[in-house]
Design an enzyme around this catalytic site. Structure first.
Site, PDB file in Angstrom:
ATOM      1  CB  SER A   1      -0.973  -0.049   1.182  1.00  0.00           C
ATOM      2  OG  SER A   1      -2.038   0.846   1.008  1.00  0.00           O
TER       3      SER A   1
ATOM      4  CG  ASP B   1      -6.849  -3.004  -3.494  1.00  0.00           C
ATOM      5  OD1 ASP B   1      -7.389  -2.008  -2.996  1.00  0.00           O
ATOM      6  OD2 ASP B   1      -5.619  -3.186  -3.483  1.00  0.00           O
TER       7      ASP B   1
ATOM      8  CG  HIS C   1      -5.791  -2.432   0.282  1.00  0.00           C
ATOM      9  ND1 HIS C   1      -5.066  -2.060  -0.827  1.00  0.00           N
ATOM     10  CD2 HIS C   1      -5.233  -1.772   1.336  1.00  0.00           C
ATOM     11  CE1 HIS C   1      -4.105  -1.210  -0.467  1.00  0.00           C
ATOM     12  NE2 HIS C   1      -4.184  -1.024   0.831  1.00  0.00           N
TER      13      HIS C   1
END
Length: 351
Positions: free
Chosen positions: A175, A271, A301
């Site tokens: 991320s 995601d 995610h």
């Protein structure tokens, strides 16, 4: 030959994740689970670390787990943690993954990613240096990017004393941490004084800086990471609207991607950040950069840190460790056949 990439489509959530999201929805509706973008940053950090401990497996037992302090350009020091599968001095120098945690530049910690980092160290095997870059809103853009660059510079000059191989350094993260890894690959290409990474591992990274893609529209609500939360993170981190166009926040916007380290992109099908991952892979491939894409069907995610929920997390760890091992193996004796072939082969996908 131009790499091909999977077309966007909607597939079913993994049943275990669907059950998790149902529980999250009920807990949120009944007030038992706070909505992260309605919390203060300090509260959000506690919530994130608590959730991490519940969703993931315990860290792997390793021979070496060492606390370090890394200096920054403005005189501050960053907490860091070195994971290694063997003791210092026991065997030849280890290759190392310089890792940055997720959390929208606002939450996340060394502890929230201890299981992931120790797993990769054990599986590759390699050392993993996890860095606690400074968080927003106390430290806004571009502090995290500067901290990442300073960490890479420090690692390059101190690897020998730590029993690590300065010629075999990979950069990676998940991320927001993946954003920082992509930034490092670009920064290292442009600065020969920095160690040159042999691989960049970008796990469901934020790369485009916008929330207007098709995957945001499809998966931006009800799939654990909501678009509203992403915008909250961006609001904490960015100083003004102009920062959204800076490649150190959105590496997709860098003017030139030629010559950066080979890349592994790990994506989750359900995601909101998925499409910008595919866009970045295409950008790298068009620039002649070796790139592999692994998209995991039915995943959301942060699934890499959900070992208590889905077995696919362990498989993804294995896939990342394999890519690291191949990249590290390519350095002393010339390009590894797998990595060398990525210039012309279609990008791989687990879909």
């Amino acid at each position: 030959m131009t790499p091909s990439f999977p077309s966007a489509s909607i597939m079913a959530l993994h049943p275990d994740l669907e059950a998790l999201l149902d529980m999250v929805e009920i807990a949120t509706a009944t007030g038992k689970r706070p909505v992260i973008h309605q919390l203060t940053p300090a509260q959000a950090r506690r919530e994130f670390d608590d959730a991490s401990a519940a969703l993931d497996l315990p860290p792997e037992p390793l021979a070496r787990v060492e606390a370090l302090l890394l200096p920054t350009r403005d005189g501050q020091r960053l907490d860091a943690r070195l994971y290694a599968p063997r003791a210092h001095g026991d065997g030849p120098a280890l290759p190392v993954l310089l890792h940055f945690h997720s959390g929208g530049f606002t939450v996340g910690s060394l502890d929230s990613h201890a299981a992931l980092c120790s797993s990769l160290a054990q599986r590759a095997p390699c050392a993993v240096l996890s860095v606690a870059y400074r968080l927003a809103p106390e430290h806004r853009f571009p502090t995290a990017a500067h901290d990442a660059i300073d960490a890479l510079a420090w690692l390059g000059s101190h690897a020998d004393t730590l029993g690590l191989d300065p010629a075999r350094i990979a950069v990676g993260g998940d991320s927001a941490g993946g954003t920082l890894a992509a930034v490092l690959a670009l920064a290292a290409r442009d600065n020969p004084a920095l160690p040159q990474p042999c691989l960049q591992v970008l796990c469901y990274a934020g790369l485009g800086g916008r929330t207007d893609t098709d995957s945001h529209r499809r998966y931006g609500q009800g799939y654990l990471l909501d678009t509203e939360t992403i915008e909250w993170f961006y609001h904490q981190y960015l100083r003004d609207a102009d920062d959204r166009g800076d490649w150190r926040f959105a590496p997709l916007l860098a003017p030139d991607h030629r010559g950066v380290a080979p890349a592994l992109l790990v994506l989750a099908e359900c995601d909101p950040l998925r499409d910008e991952g595919h866009a970045y892979a295409r950008k790298l491939a068009d620039a002649g950069v070796p790139v592999t894409v692994r998209e995991y069907a039915g995943m959301v995610h942060e699934f890499l840190r959900m070992g208590n929920i889905v077995a696919d997390a362990a498989q993804a760890h294995e896939d990342i460790a394999d890519a690291l091992a191949q990249a590290f193996g390519s350095v002393p004796g010339g390009p590894h056949p797998h990595m060398a072939s990525l210039n012309s082969a279609p990008a791989a996908s687990s879909r």
